[in-house]
Design an enzyme around this catalytic site. Sequence first.
Site, PDB file in Angstrom:
ATOM      1  N   LEU A  30      10.962 -20.047  50.138  1.00  0.00           N
ATOM      2  CA  LEU A  30      10.907 -20.226  48.687  1.00  0.00           C
ATOM      3  C   LEU A  30       9.550 -20.818  48.326  1.00  0.00           C
ATOM      4  CD1 LEU A  30      14.385 -21.864  47.912  1.00  0.00           C
ATOM      5  CD2 LEU A  30      13.674 -19.566  47.246  1.00  0.00           C
ATOM      6  N   HIS A  31       8.821 -20.149  47.447  1.00  0.00           N
ATOM      7  CA  HIS A  31       7.544 -20.733  47.036  1.00  0.00           C
ATOM      8  C   HIS A  31       7.105 -20.333  45.636  1.00  0.00           C
ATOM      9  CE1 HIS A  31       6.099 -16.735  48.189  1.00  0.00           C
ATOM     10  NE2 HIS A  31       5.043 -16.981  47.438  1.00  0.00           N
ATOM     11  N   ARG A  32       7.701 -19.290  45.066  1.00  0.00           N
ATOM     12  CA  ARG A  32       7.230 -18.820  43.767  1.00  0.00           C
ATOM     13  C   ARG A  32       7.541 -19.840  42.667  1.00  0.00           C
ATOM     14  NH1 ARG A  32       5.441 -13.583  43.120  1.00  0.00           N
ATOM     15  NH2 ARG A  32       5.537 -12.368  45.041  1.00  0.00           N
ATOM     16  N   PRO A  33       6.584 -20.050  41.741  1.00  0.00           N
ATOM     17  CA  PRO A  33       6.801 -21.008  40.653  1.00  0.00           C
ATOM     18  C   PRO A  33       8.094 -20.758  39.878  1.00  0.00           C
ATOM     19  CG  PRO A  33       4.497 -20.369  40.716  1.00  0.00           C
ATOM     20  CD  PRO A  33       5.207 -19.494  41.719  1.00  0.00           C
ATOM     21  N   ASP A 108      11.476 -15.020  48.482  1.00  0.00           N
ATOM     22  CA  ASP A 108      10.824 -14.573  47.253  1.00  0.00           C
ATOM     23  C   ASP A 108       9.405 -14.099  47.560  1.00  0.00           C
ATOM     24  OD1 ASP A 108       9.517 -16.994  47.706  1.00  0.00           O
ATOM     25  OD2 ASP A 108      10.320 -17.991  45.930  1.00  0.00           O
TER      26      ASP A 108
END
Length: 245
Positions: A30-33, A108
Amino acid sequence: RAVPAARTLAAAPDPQLFLSAPAGYGVVTLHRPSNVDDPEVLRRLLSTLQRISLRLPLVLPLHPRTVARIRAAGLDTLLETPRILRLPPLGYLEMLGLMSAARVVFTDSGGMQEETTALGVPCLTLRENTERPITVEEGTNTVVGTDPARIERTAAEVLAGGGKAGRTPELWDGRAAVRAAADARWPSCPSTRPAVARTSTRPPRTLSTTSPGLRTTSARAPATSSRSLGSFDGFHVSVGTSGVS
């Protein structure tokens, strides 16, 4: 070569919890804003993953930015279970080894959608759309969005039936660099170039979860003359009027 999953999972207090689990293990990124900057969305996703971990132990390499967002939102306790292994960011070969042995990947990341299709591993994309539609149309990817019920239902289907099989798309054979080199080597002698499969120029597409089933949407793109050379390590390679892209 990919680093064996057992070597990476040796960092767990009990590696066999992941290596010998009847259902296998899952990998999560998970890393997307859109997923980590909104505390409510982040809480919803982490709570969903916590419930899934009761059936399937999860390996969660965390980007420093994601770690900071989890701490700022006070959500660390959702990951305080031996069935979720938190790891620092991993190198490409470590991630490749983890993914190749995983039962399913939750992500993601755009690149991991392509890599799981190449590996034949089911992928659940935690976004409302994808810029890699071929991984859905032909590969192992399913766009599930951030709705907990849909994520858990699709994960259960993977555990019960093995998940979406898919197939390796055409030209995803690891020889894109060979074709690119061959195409560049004979720029002035078309008749002597090795035969390379051509594909028609199509506008970029995204697949969305916002309508029944998956919807294909189109965006305008300038017409170019291009030659598809395939994919290599998650990157699509083509030669066009502007060179190699």
